[in-house]
Enzyme design. Structure first.
Site, PDB file in Angstrom:
ATOM      1  N   HIS A   1      -2.986  -5.416   1.678  1.00 28.40           N
ATOM      2  CA  HIS A   1      -2.265  -5.629   2.942  1.00 28.40           C
ATOM      3  C   HIS A   1      -2.241  -7.090   3.382  1.00 28.40           C
ATOM      4  O   HIS A   1      -3.027  -7.484   4.244  1.00 28.40           O
ATOM      5  CB  HIS A   1      -2.927  -4.819   4.053  1.00 28.40           C
ATOM      6  CG  HIS A   1      -2.869  -3.347   3.862  1.00 28.40           C
ATOM      7  ND1 HIS A   1      -1.747  -2.611   4.135  1.00 28.40           N
ATOM      8  CD2 HIS A   1      -3.797  -2.470   3.419  1.00 28.40           C
ATOM      9  CE1 HIS A   1      -1.985  -1.338   3.869  1.00 28.40           C
ATOM     10  NE2 HIS A   1      -3.225  -1.223   3.426  1.00 28.40           N
TER      11      HIS A   1
ATOM     12  N   GLU B   1      -0.391  -8.254   5.441  1.00 24.98           N
ATOM     13  CA  GLU B   1      -0.096  -8.241   6.878  1.00 24.98           C
ATOM     14  C   GLU B   1      -1.355  -8.118   7.732  1.00 24.98           C
ATOM     15  O   GLU B   1      -1.296  -8.204   8.947  1.00 24.98           O
ATOM     16  CB  GLU B   1       0.904  -7.113   7.209  1.00 24.98           C
ATOM     17  CG  GLU B   1       0.341  -5.692   7.265  1.00 24.98           C
ATOM     18  CD  GLU B   1       0.223  -4.996   5.905  1.00 24.98           C
ATOM     19  OE1 GLU B   1       0.221  -5.693   4.873  1.00 24.98           O
ATOM     20  OE2 GLU B   1       0.109  -3.752   5.887  1.00 24.98           O
TER      21      GLU B   1
ATOM     22  N   CYS C   1       0.836  -1.209   0.000  1.00 25.14           N
ATOM     23  CA  CYS C   1       0.000   0.000   0.000  1.00 25.14           C
ATOM     24  C   CYS C   1       0.872   1.261   0.000  1.00 25.14           C
ATOM     25  O   CYS C   1       1.446   1.587  -1.030  1.00 25.14           O
ATOM     26  CB  CYS C   1      -0.978  -0.032   1.167  1.00 25.14           C
ATOM     27  SG  CYS C   1      -2.295   1.188   1.044  1.00 25.14           S
TER      28      CYS C   1
END
Lengths: 219, 296
Positions: A194, A196, A96
């Site tokens: 994302h 994560e 991002c």
């Protein structure tokens, strides 16, 4: 009640398998969430806030966050040139804001590394109420998970789009309508979403594979 | 054709996760919003009056004029937050229609409901809410808040209440973690929080959402103090634009939050910032002038 993913480290992080250490740029954003994913895989992690923190790293993740904030802090603490030099030799993955930071053009004046032959449009989907989750196919993940047929659950938060990808950069993933959301250029990786913020480690293992980690394909 | 899911709890908390390690600044004009963005703010809070002026001028404090909020949204590329009164779900509907990125259901404004907060699950836009202790934080999360902040005492420039609230929340979490499983039922009852969330906090060892500090932060050292106590990021309200040199102070606080554990950098960024906001000791405020008691 659902809780925010990867705010919490795994109960007992497995010990690092070797000297292989990956950095996470910790100026601002979701660096902790990336660290949790890397530790879960048994990789040693170092937070990078100053140029000297880059010494000896096998690769670097630039997390999500606000790209303007990360860019300004990188300038203020003399990180732009060291990061560019690092990226010429080593793997870097930007998620991002990190993808924006890796690009060579974000259509407005802000500090960029310009390492990848991609241009991005910030906040391309609109404001927060348009933030979304979607399943997308990422064929390249077969490299580290040959038997895994699942699409990747991509989380887009006020996300950018990758507008143009020029060789040697290549498209890695798109939405159904063909809009580009991930790209790769050799050992450099950019995702508009994302990984994560999920429990799926395939993208992290794919990055570690680019960084030369021998155990990336291990289950 | 895969489905695009918007407004999920994951994307609501997800934005807060992207703000971590950052500074969110109160602004009252598009020009101030630009200054905040240029200084490295991760988001701005669009307001008609900063808390210090609300405190000084008195009267009923309400949601800001949508025109002002839209101008601020046009001026910057970073997320824009705005405040609604506690319990005023129509102000929240209006802000959602404007497209603001986060709503602060805030004790700084005059409460619209003295019993109930907004049912925040009903919205696609995420909410942040203030809390003084773990019970209050978990009640807000049960109502759908995707982000928590300490209340502190807004508009004072006195960090003492933010410290008290952060220590209370984080201390209660530490205490909870040391409890036997059979002790959490009574603990949940005592703090007035849903049992399922209490159990989750015990397992996680932290709040299940992002947790910022707010209310009285005026210097880089204040910001780093809150970060070292264990919060995820910082709101600065009156502390920047009520100081002598807002751009310089704003940039210094941003750097202090990134390098909160590096005393040499903290010393460097604290130099020559000009006068901080004048401030007002919380101890001198009469009970009825304190905002942190609002909310239930």
């Amino acid at each position: 009640m659902n809780h925010a993913p990867n705010l919490i480290p795994p109960e007992k992080a497995p010990p690092p398998r070797d000297e292989f250490t990956v950095g996470v740029l910790a100026l601002q954003g979701s660096f902790w969430e990336h660290e949790v994913m890397l530790r879960r895989l048994g990789v040693a992690v170092r937070e990078v806030r100053l140029p000297a923190d880059l010494n000896g790293l096998a690769g670097l993740i630039i997390p999500g966050g606000e790209s303007t904030t990360i860019g300004k802090l990188a300038v203020a603490f003399g990180l732009l040139e060291p990061l560019r030099a690092f990226g010429r030799e080593h793997a870097i993955w930007g998620t991002c804001a990190g993808a924006i930071f890796l690009s060579r053009d974000a259509r407005r004046s802000q500090p960029l590394l310009g390492l990848m032959n991609i241009t991005v449009e910030r906040n391309a989907f609109g404001r927060q109420i348009a933030s979304f989750e979607a399943d997308i196919p990422v064929p390249a993940l077969k490299t580290v998970a040959p038997a895994d047929e699942r699409p990747f659950r991509a989380v887009f938060i006020r996300a950018p789009l990758i507008e143009t990808v020029t060789p040697p950069a290549e498209v890695l993933a798109t939405l159904d309508d063909g809009r580009i959301v991930a790209a790769q250029q050799g050992h450099l990786l950019a995702t508009a979403f994302h990984p994560e913020l999920t429990d799926d480690t395939r993208f992290h293992r794919y990055f570690l594979h680019l960084a030369g980690w021998s155990a990336a394909a291990a289950p | 054709m895969s489905e695009y899911i918007t407004g999920s709890f994951k994307v609501k908390v997800g934005l807060a996760q992207m703000l971590k390690g950052g500074v969110i600044m109160d602004v009252v004009t598009p020009e101030q919003a630009k200054i905040a963005e240029d200084a490295g703010a991760v988001a701005v809070m669009a307001l008609e009056r900063v808390p210090a002026d609300i405190r000084k001028q008195g009267g009923v404090a309400r949601m800001s004029d949508p025109e002002l909020i839209l101008k601020i949204m046009d001026a910057v590329s970073i997320p824009v937050m705005a405040k609604v009164r506690i319990g005023h779900f129509v102000e929240a509907q209006i802000l959602e229609a404007l497209g603001v990125d986060y709503i602060d259901e805030s004790e700084v404004l005059t409460p619209a409901d003295e019993e109930h907060h907004i049912d925040k699950h009903n919205f696609k836009v995420p909410f942040v809410c203030g809390a003084r202790n773990l019970g209050e934080a978990l009640r807000r999360i049960a109502e759908g808040a995707a982000m928590i902040r300490t209340k502190g005492e807004a508009g004072t420039g006195d960090v003492v209440e933010a410290v008290r609230h952060a220590r209370t929340v984080l201390g209660e979490i530490r205490r909870l973690q040391s409890m036997a499983d059979e002790e959490i039922y009574t603990f949940a009852k005592e703090i007035g929080a849903p049992l399922a969330l209490v159990r989750e906090v015990k397992e996680l060892g932290r709040l299940p959402v992002v947790n910022f500090a707010a209310g009285g932060i005026a210097t880089p050292a204040d910001a780093a103090l809150m970060m070292q106590l264990g919060v995820d990021g910082i709101f600065v309200g009156s502390g920047i634009f009520k100081s002598e040199d807002p751009p310089k102070r704003a940039a210094a606080i941003v750097k202090a939050v990134t390098h909160f554990n590096d005393a040499e950098i903290l010393a460097e960024v604290s130099k020559g910032l000009g006068e901080p906001m004048r401030g007002q000791q919380v101890e001198d405020l009469p009970e009825e002038a304190r905002l942190a008691g609002r909310g239930w």
